[in-house]
Design a protein around this motif. Structure first.
Motif: not given
Lengths: 360, 276
Positions: B236-253
Motif C-alpha cells: 500500500q505504501f510503496l506500490d499502490n500508493r494508498d497510504w490511508p489503506l496502508g495505515s488502516a491495515l497497520s492499525l488493524l494489525l
C-alpha cells in the motif's frame, strides 16, 4: 535395625570424603551426624538419600541393600537446607506433591495434607505461596511435605542453618515434639553442637570422613572418646596426664608439674596409661584466695582474662606450671555480676568425680 | 524529593524517545487512516486548495478494508503463520536451551555465542542463502519455505529468553522432586516446565510479533502467491500508493496484536503465580 551402613567409603579425586563408615540407626531414633564442614556428613546423607553412591561398602534399609535404587524409589525423604519448596505451587500443592507422585487417590490426599499441615501449625496457610511465607514457616512446610506420606526415614540437612537464633531455638523444640509425635526415624546433619546435644537420642561425631564417636549426648559431652570430640563439643580444658593408680573407685592422675589429682574411673583404664584429662569449664569452681573448698583437686591461680556473657562469666586462669584453664562461673549472686577481676588471685578446684581421662 | 527527581531524570530520555519515535508516528498513522490518498501517493490535503479534488476526512479506507474478506483472510493467515513459526521455534529451542543451561559454565558462553553468531551477517544475505539452499529441493516459493525462513531467522529470539530462564532454576528443586518420588518425566512436567513459563511467554512474544509484520521473508522465499499482512501493508505504501489503506491495515494489525497480548498476559498471570 532400620538403617545400617557397612564400611561406606566415597572418594572424590582420590581423597576419601567418607572413609569406611559403619553405623546402625534404630527405628524411631533421632540420630545426628555432627561434624565440622567438610567432614563428610553431607556426602553421607546424599548417599543415604540416593543422590550419590558409595565407592565401597553398603547401605541397608530394613536389611535390604539400597544400591541401584534411585532416590525416587527410596522410602526416604530429605528436608533440604534451603527448604526447596516449589515456588509455583501453593503450600497445599507442595505438601500434596509426594502423594500425587505415588498416585494416591484424591480422596485420600486432602485429609493427609490437612493432617500434615496441622502437625506443623500451618493449616491456615494452605492456599498461600512459598514466597509469602517467613523462613520458619517455609521450614515447617518442608517438614510437612517430607512427612506427609510417612517415609521410613527422614533426612534433615542442616535445616535450622538459615534461621535466626531465636527462631532456631523455637524450631529445636518443635522438631523434638514433631519427631516424638510422628515416630519417624530422623537423621539430622549439623555442624552446631548445641543443636546436636539438644535434639538427639544419639550422635555420631564425624571428622575427616571418619566417625570419631557414636554415643548419647551426655556421653559425647561427658566422656569424649578422644581429643577431637572433647574439643569439638563445647569448651574443654585438656591437660596431659598419666595414670598413677587405678583403684575400685577412682583414678589417680599425674599431671606432671601440677602434681597428682583424682579423676573418675573409666572402664579399661589401668596404671601406666598415658593420655589426657578433659575437664569442662563449668566443672571448675572458683573461690577467693584463701577461702578454699574442701575439694581434693585444688590449685592456686590468677585471673588472666574475663568475658562477661550475661548468665555466666568466662574466666581464663593461669595456674602453676603456666597452664591456662578456662572456667565458667554463673552470675547468680544478686548485684554481683562479676566475682573476679583480671589479676585477682584465686583458688580453682574441681570435684573428684569431675573430668574424664582419655587414653592416647 | 531527590529520589523523585532522579527517577524522573532517568526515565525522561527513554520516555522522550518512545514518545517521539513510537507514539507520534502511531498517531500520525491514525490520522492518515482517516484521509484520502493523494493523486500521486502521499495524502490528499485536508482543506481543498485550488483545483478541488478529494479532501478532508473519510472512512473510505476502513470501508474498503472491511468490505473485502481478502484482507481479513490475509490477516488470519498471517496469524496462523506466526503461531506456527512460534510453535516450531519453541519445540526446537526448548531442548537446545535446556542443553545449554545444563552445560558447564565455561561452555555455556560459547554455546550462547554460537546461537547469536548468525546476527553477525546481514539478514538479507542469509535469506538469499536460503533461496540457494531451498531451490534444488523444489521448496522455494512455497509456504514451507516461508515457514523455514521464519523459523530460521527467529530461532535465537526463542532460545535466549528460554536459556536465561532455565539457567536460573535452582537445581535443588529437581533434587527435592526426585527425593519426593518424581521420575525424570514428572520432574520435567511438574517442575522445570511450569517454572520456565515466563521464558516461554517472553520468547513467544519475541517471535510471534515480528513474524506477524515480516514482509521480506514471504516476498523472497514465498514468491508472489503467498503474501502476508506485512507484504500487504508494504504494497500500500510503496506500490499502490494508498497510504490511508496502508495505515488502516497497520492499525488493524496493531489492534490485533494488542488484543492478543492482553489475553496472553491474563493467561500468563494466572499460570505463573509464585513464579515471577
Amino acid at each position: 535395625m532400620l538403617l545400617e551402613l557397612r564400611n561406606v567409603t566415597r572418594r572424590f579425586g582420590g581423597v576419601a570424603a567418607v572413609d569406611a563408615v559403619s553405623l546402625g540407626i534404630e527405628s524411631g531414633e533421632f540420630f545426628t551426624l555432627l561434624g565440622p564442614s567438610g567432614c563428610g556428613k553431607t556426602t553421607l546423607l546424599r548417599m543415604i538419600a540416593g543422590f550419590d553412591a558409595p565407592d565401597e561398602g553398603e547401605i541397608l534399609l530394613d536389611g535390604v541393600d539400597l544400591a541401584g535404587t534411585p532416590p525416587e524409589h527410596r522410602p526416604i525423604h530429605t528436608v533440604f537446607q534451603s527448604y526447596a519448596l516449589f515456588p509455583h505451587m501453593s503450600v497445599e500443592a507442595n505438601v500434596a506433591f509426594p502423594l500425587v507422585m505415588s498416585r494416591r487417590p484424591k480422596a485420600e490426599t486432602a485429609p493427609l495434607v490437612r493432617e500434615s499441615l496441622d502437625k506443623v501449625h500451618l493449616a491456615d496457610k494452605a492456599a498461600v505461596y512459598p514466597h509469602e511465607l517467613s523462613g520458619g514457616q517455609k521450614q515447617r512446610v518442608a517438614l510437612a511435605r517430607a512427612l506427609v506420606n510417612r517415609p521410613r526415614l527422614l533426612l534433615l540437612d542442616e535445616p535450622l542453618g538459615a534461621l535466626d537464633a531465636k527462631l532456631r531455638e523455637q524450631m529445636r523444640s518443635e522438631l523434638i515434639r514433631l519427631q516424638r509425635d510422628v515416630g519417624i526415624t530422623f537423621v539430622f546433619v549439623t555442624h552446631a553442637q548445641t543443636e546436636a546435644l539438644a535434639l538427639s537420642h544419639r550422635i555420631a561425631v564425624m571428622n575427616a570422613g571418619r566417625v570419631e564417636q557414636v554415643d548419647t549426648a551426655e556421653r559425647i559431652y561427658g566422656q569424649p572418646a578422644n581429643r577431637f570430640v572433647a574439643e569439638f563439643i563445647g569448651m574443654c580444658n585438656i591437660l596431659p596426664a598419666e595414670v598413677k593408680t587405678a583403684n575400685a573407685t577412682h583414678l589417680s592422675l599425674d599431671l606432671g608439674s601440677l602434681g597428682e589429682i583424682v579423676a573418675p574411673l573409666y572402664p579399661g583404664v589401668r596404671a601406666g596409661h598415658r593420655g589426657l584429662l578433659a575437664l569442662r569449664p563449668e566443672q571448675i569452681r572458683l573461690s577467693p584466695h584463701g577461702h578454699a573448698d574442701r575439694l581434693r583437686n585444688q590449685f592456686e591461680g590468677t585471673v588472666q582474662d574475663t568475658l562477661y556473657l550475661g548468665d555466666v562469666t568466662h574466666y581464663t586462669i593461669e595456674i602453676a606450671g603456666g597452664y591456662r584453664l578456662q572456667a565458667l562461673a554463673p552470675n547468680s549472686g544478686v548485684g554481683r555480676a562479676q566475682l573476679f577481676r583480671i589479676g585477682d588471685a584465686l583458688t580453682v578446684a574441681w570435684r573428684h568425680d569431675a573430668g574424664h581421662f582419655i587414653r592416647d | 524529593m531527590g529520589a523523585r527527581l532522579t527517577r524522573w531524570l532517568i526515565s525522561a530520555p527513554p520516555s522522550l524517545f518512545l514518545v517521539t519515535f513510537f507514539l507520534a508516528p502511531s498517531l500520525i498513522m491514525v490520522g492518515a487512516s482517516f484521509r484520502h490518498p493523494g493523486a500521486f501517493g502521499g495524502l490528499a490535503p485536508l482543506v481543498a486548495a485550488g483545483r478541488s479534488g478529494e479532501h478532508g476526512l473519510t472512512l473510505d479506507a476502513y470501508a474498503f478494508l472491511f468490505g473485502d474478506w481478502i484482507y481479513l483472510w490475509i490477516c488470519l493467515k498471517s496469524f496462523v503463520v506466526a503461531a506456527l513459526t512460534t510453535l516450531v521455534c519453541l519445540l526446537l529451542a526448548y531442548p537446545l536451551a535446556l542443553l545449554i543451561a545444563a552445560s558447564p559454565r565455561k561452555r555455556r558462553d560459547l554455546l550462547v555465542l554460537l546461537v547469536i553468531l548468525p546476527f553477525a551477517s546481514n539478514f538479507l544475505v542469509r535469506v538469499y542463502a536460503w533461496m540457494i539452499v531451498l531451490g534444488p529441493f523444489d521448496l522455494l516459493y512455497t509456504q514451507a519455505a516461508v515457514l523455514i525462513g521464519m523459523v530460521y531467522v527467529h530461532l535465537p529470539f526463542m532460545i535466549l529468553p528460554l536459556y536465561i530462564n532455565l539457567e536460573k532454576h535452582d537445581p535443588v528443586l529437581l533434587d527435592a522432586a526426585q527425593d519426593l518420588g518424581a521420575n525424570r518425566w514428572q520432574r520435567f512436567w511438574r517442575i522445570t516446565f511450569p517454572l520456565s513459563l515466563p521464558g516461554i511467554f517472553a520468547g513467544s512474544a519475541l517471535v510471534f510479533i515480528p513474524v506477524l509484520g515480516m514482509f521480506a521473508i514471504p516476498e523472497l522465499l514465498g514468491g508472489t502467491r503467498d503474501i502476508l499482512i506485512g507484504n500487504l501493508i508494504k504494497e500500500q505504501f510503496l506500490d499502490n500508493r494508498d497510504w490511508p489503506l496502508g495505515s488502516a491495515l497497520s492499525l488493524l494489525l496493531t489492534a490485533m496484536v494488542l488484543a492478543l497480548a492482553w489475553v496472553a498476559l491474563r493467561l500468563a498471570r494466572s499460570s505463573m503465580r509464585g513464579v515471577s
